[in-house]
Design an enzyme around this catalytic site. Structure first.
Site, PDB file in Angstrom:
ATOM      1  CG  ASP A 143      -2.025   1.308   1.438  1.00 36.62           C
ATOM      2  OD1 ASP A 143      -2.065   2.184   0.483  1.00 36.62           O
ATOM      3  OD2 ASP A 143      -2.848   0.535   1.880  1.00 36.62           O
ATOM      4  NE  ARG A 145      -4.879   3.099  -0.261  1.00 35.73           N
ATOM      5  CZ  ARG A 145      -5.622   2.206  -0.035  1.00 35.73           C
ATOM      6  NH1 ARG A 145      -6.974   2.894  -0.395  1.00 35.73           N
ATOM      7  NH2 ARG A 145      -4.979   1.462   0.539  1.00 35.73           N
TER       8      ARG A 145
END
Ligand SMILES: [Zn+2]
Length: 223
Positions: A143, A145
């Site tokens: 991830d 983000r």
């Protein structure tokens, strides 16, 4: 990285009318916020512009907020490999029904790895690997983000306390650490199908997402 408000306009949708606001970072990357019942803070006077005729602030409900990262395949093409499209539509509907809230639509495709890498990961998933292992095999983070645009975007409409629609404890932690009070976490489970049940199970079992064990009680959005 700093984020600049650029422009806004009305956006009628099949869920109802939103205001659409465009923000840009230093690299010219665009992020989008859809709002209902929220108004830009007057930057000069540092005041919220939704005041009544006698200048008393209008009471508003706690805003219902969804932080959604772009997923071209799910949002635009109705892909069944993930739950992004139904999550976006359900959140837009819920925010319209609440009458006060926002979708923060962040342009970080494929949990931040980009569209090309996401499709490379899909190819590995076609060979039987799960969503997390596929990323790791490509040498990419599970991830990637970031959420540092959320603070400036919410500040633009004077929001510092929210009801957050999410199953992801990272988002709750991020907002809390950056001075935005998450008064309530509103769980969301929609769009489960035979093709993404395994993907959702991986997010639950290996990536810390808060999903019901069997998905069967479908945590419908609390209104
Ligand atoms: Zn998706």
């Amino acid at each position: 990285m700093s984020y600049q408000f650029i422009t806004s306009a009305k956006l009628p949708t099949r869920h109802g009318e939103f205001d659409i606001h465009i923000f840009e970072n230093d690299d010219g990357q665009e992020h989008v916020m859809l709002t209902v019942g929220l108004f830009a803070v007057d930057q000069n006077q540092d005041q919220i512009s939704d005041v009544g005729q006698d200048d008393t602030p209008i009471e508003r409900p706690l805003p219902l907020i969804r932080i959604h990262s772009e997923c071209l395949t799910g949002d635009a093409f109705s892909s069944l490999k993930c739950d992004c499209g139904p999550q976006l539509n359900t959140a837009m509907q819920a925010i319209q029904e609440t009458g006060c809230g926002a979708i923060l639509y962040l342009r970080q495709e494929g949990r931040g790895i980009g569209l090309t890498n996401k499709i490379r990961a899909y190819a590995l998933q076609d060979q039987g690997h799960d969503t997390l292992d596929a990323n790791l095999m490509l040498g990419l983070p599970a991830d990637a983000r970031i959420y540092d645009m959320c603070g400036p975007m919410l500040a633009h409409v004077g929001v510092d306390a929210v009801r957050l629609i999410t199953n992801n404890p990272d988002k709750v932690a991020y907002l809390t650490e950056h001075g935005i009070e998450v008064v309530e976490r509103v769980p969301l489970l929609v769009g489960v199908n035979d093709m993404n049940a395994e993907y959702l199970a991986t997010k639950r079992d290996r990536m810390g997402h808060l999903l019901d064990k069997d998905f069967n009680t479908a945590l419908h959005l609390n209104k």
